[in-house]
Write a protein that holds these residues in place. Structure first.
Motif, PDB file in Angstrom:
ATOM      1  N   ALA A 186     -29.039  -6.650  26.582  1.00 46.31           N
ATOM      2  CA  ALA A 186     -30.512  -6.558  26.321  1.00 46.31           C
ATOM      3  C   ALA A 186     -31.422  -7.175  26.440  1.00 46.31           C
ATOM      4  O   ALA A 186     -32.256  -7.053  26.806  1.00 46.31           O
ATOM      5  CB  ALA A 186     -30.754  -6.170  24.439  1.00 46.31           C
ATOM      6  N   THR A 187     -30.709  -8.414  26.858  1.00 47.22           N
ATOM      7  CA  THR A 187     -32.020  -9.705  27.159  1.00 47.22           C
ATOM      8  C   THR A 187     -32.090  -9.591  28.823  1.00 47.22           C
ATOM      9  O   THR A 187     -33.320  -9.256  29.265  1.00 47.22           O
ATOM     10  CB  THR A 187     -31.793 -10.609  26.408  1.00 47.22           C
ATOM     11  OG1 THR A 187     -31.440 -10.886  24.932  1.00 47.22           O
ATOM     12  CG2 THR A 187     -32.615 -11.990  27.306  1.00 47.22           C
ATOM     13  N   LEU A 188     -31.283  -9.330  29.468  1.00 46.86           N
ATOM     14  CA  LEU A 188     -31.318  -9.698  30.884  1.00 46.86           C
ATOM     15  C   LEU A 188     -32.030  -8.641  31.420  1.00 46.86           C
ATOM     16  O   LEU A 188     -32.685  -8.235  32.057  1.00 46.86           O
ATOM     17  CB  LEU A 188     -30.186  -8.837  30.893  1.00 46.86           C
ATOM     18  CG  LEU A 188     -29.134 -10.705  31.269  1.00 46.86           C
ATOM     19  CD1 LEU A 188     -27.308 -10.640  31.416  1.00 46.86           C
ATOM     20  CD2 LEU A 188     -30.081 -11.426  31.796  1.00 46.86           C
ATOM     21  N   ALA A 189     -31.686  -6.710  30.683  1.00 45.76           N
ATOM     22  CA  ALA A 189     -32.236  -5.474  30.584  1.00 45.76           C
ATOM     23  C   ALA A 189     -34.459  -5.922  30.929  1.00 45.76           C
ATOM     24  O   ALA A 189     -35.006  -5.839  31.330  1.00 45.76           O
ATOM     25  CB  ALA A 189     -31.579  -4.645  30.302  1.00 45.76           C
ATOM     26  N   GLU A 190     -34.826  -7.038  29.398  1.00 41.89           N
ATOM     27  CA  GLU A 190     -35.853  -6.321  29.265  1.00 41.89           C
ATOM     28  C   GLU A 190     -37.031  -7.981  30.105  1.00 41.89           C
ATOM     29  O   GLU A 190     -37.521  -7.305  30.923  1.00 41.89           O
ATOM     30  CB  GLU A 190     -36.323  -7.897  27.553  1.00 41.89           C
ATOM     31  CG  GLU A 190     -37.639  -7.378  27.253  1.00 41.89           C
ATOM     32  CD  GLU A 190     -37.396  -8.663  25.868  1.00 41.89           C
ATOM     33  OE1 GLU A 190     -38.543  -9.160  25.390  1.00 41.89           O
ATOM     34  OE2 GLU A 190     -36.196  -8.364  25.178  1.00 41.89           O
ATOM     35  N   TYR A 191     -35.819  -8.614  31.255  1.00 35.96           N
ATOM     36  CA  TYR A 191     -35.782 -10.000  31.782  1.00 35.96           C
ATOM     37  C   TYR A 191     -36.479  -9.309  32.979  1.00 35.96           C
ATOM     38  O   TYR A 191     -37.447  -9.589  33.530  1.00 35.96           O
ATOM     39  CB  TYR A 191     -35.148 -11.422  32.034  1.00 35.96           C
ATOM     40  CG  TYR A 191     -35.233 -11.436  33.058  1.00 35.96           C
ATOM     41  CD1 TYR A 191     -36.229 -12.780  33.014  1.00 35.96           C
ATOM     42  CD2 TYR A 191     -35.028 -11.593  34.248  1.00 35.96           C
ATOM     43  CE1 TYR A 191     -36.139 -14.093  33.695  1.00 35.96           C
ATOM     44  CE2 TYR A 191     -35.016 -12.461  35.056  1.00 35.96           C
ATOM     45  CZ  TYR A 191     -35.956 -14.091  35.252  1.00 35.96           C
ATOM     46  OH  TYR A 191     -36.207 -15.007  35.854  1.00 35.96           O
ATOM     47  N   LYS A 192     -35.758  -8.209  33.439  1.00 34.23           N
ATOM     48  CA  LYS A 192     -36.084  -7.069  34.636  1.00 34.23           C
ATOM     49  C   LYS A 192     -37.862  -6.273  34.588  1.00 34.23           C
ATOM     50  O   LYS A 192     -38.191  -6.537  35.410  1.00 34.23           O
ATOM     51  CB  LYS A 192     -35.313  -6.330  34.861  1.00 34.23           C
ATOM     52  CG  LYS A 192     -33.310  -6.561  35.298  1.00 34.23           C
ATOM     53  CD  LYS A 192     -33.064  -5.902  35.414  1.00 34.23           C
ATOM     54  CE  LYS A 192     -31.758  -5.968  35.619  1.00 34.23           C
ATOM     55  NZ  LYS A 192     -30.384  -5.172  35.697  1.00 34.23           N
ATOM     56  N   ILE A 193     -37.904  -6.571  33.168  1.00 32.68           N
ATOM     57  CA  ILE A 193     -39.121  -6.219  32.577  1.00 32.68           C
ATOM     58  C   ILE A 193     -40.490  -7.040  33.255  1.00 32.68           C
ATOM     59  O   ILE A 193     -41.467  -6.529  33.713  1.00 32.68           O
ATOM     60  CB  ILE A 193     -39.062  -5.453  31.871  1.00 32.68           C
ATOM     61  CG1 ILE A 193     -38.890  -3.545  31.813  1.00 32.68           C
ATOM     62  CG2 ILE A 193     -40.512  -4.187  31.554  1.00 32.68           C
ATOM     63  CD1 ILE A 193     -38.281  -2.605  30.643  1.00 32.68           C
ATOM     64  N   HIS A 242     -21.714 -12.756  32.324  1.00 36.61           N
ATOM     65  CA  HIS A 242     -23.400 -11.786  32.898  1.00 36.61           C
ATOM     66  C   HIS A 242     -23.638 -13.447  32.819  1.00 36.61           C
ATOM     67  O   HIS A 242     -24.964 -13.660  34.054  1.00 36.61           O
ATOM     68  CB  HIS A 242     -23.471 -11.449  31.489  1.00 36.61           C
ATOM     69  CG  HIS A 242     -23.311  -9.730  31.314  1.00 36.61           C
ATOM     70  ND1 HIS A 242     -23.742  -8.858  32.268  1.00 36.61           N
ATOM     71  CD2 HIS A 242     -23.095  -9.129  29.955  1.00 36.61           C
ATOM     72  CE1 HIS A 242     -22.865  -7.487  31.949  1.00 36.61           C
ATOM     73  NE2 HIS A 242     -22.676  -7.987  30.773  1.00 36.61           N
ATOM     74  N   ILE A 243     -23.813 -14.561  31.840  1.00 36.60           N
ATOM     75  CA  ILE A 243     -24.371 -15.595  32.271  1.00 36.60           C
ATOM     76  C   ILE A 243     -24.470 -15.824  33.564  1.00 36.60           C
ATOM     77  O   ILE A 243     -25.377 -16.712  34.584  1.00 36.60           O
ATOM     78  CB  ILE A 243     -23.858 -16.568  31.179  1.00 36.60           C
ATOM     79  CG1 ILE A 243     -24.894 -16.395  30.161  1.00 36.60           C
ATOM     80  CG2 ILE A 243     -24.616 -17.924  31.775  1.00 36.60           C
ATOM     81  CD1 ILE A 243     -23.865 -16.823  28.646  1.00 36.60           C
TER      82      ILE A 243
END
Length: 109
Positions: free
Chosen positions: A3-10, A78-79
């Motif tokens: 979720a954090t990585l998806a938010e980072y893309k935005i 992921h990291i």
């Protein structure tokens, strides 16, 4: 993590830039200090660069107890993927898990 990585893309500024890859801050002529090498080298460099005459010895006054932590294998993957350019450009081996032993981290699943 997903979720954090998806938010980072935005929004790459999320979490006050704490998620941001270090490669985003690098430019020609920049000097890199590795946290795990300690702060003495940083202080010695600043002292020499500025002529401030700082003492590179730092006391560790508020040492905390290490807390056991478990990280899922897919989170570790992921990291590694997210920070791949950091590993490459700052000369870290993404498969070196020595920090896991030092920091009392367990890997699950």
């Amino acid at each position: 993590m997903s979720a954090t990585l998806a938010e980072y893309k935005i929004n790459p500024y999320i979490r006050a830039n704490h998620m941001r890859p270090q490669i985003d801050y690098m430019s020609d002529g920049i000097r890199i200090f590795r946290y795990e090498d300690g702060l003495q080298e940083v202080i010695a460099y600043i002292s020499k660069y500025t002529g401030a005459g700082l003492t590179p010895k730092i006391a560790h006054k508020k040492k905390s107890e290490k807390t056991a932590l478990t990280i899922k294998k897919n989170t570790l993957d992921h990291i590694r993927s997210f920070y791949a350019q950091d590993f490459l450009n700052i000369n870290y081996d993404p498969h070196d898990l020595g920090f896991i032993e030092r920091e009392n981290i367990q890997i699950s699943g």
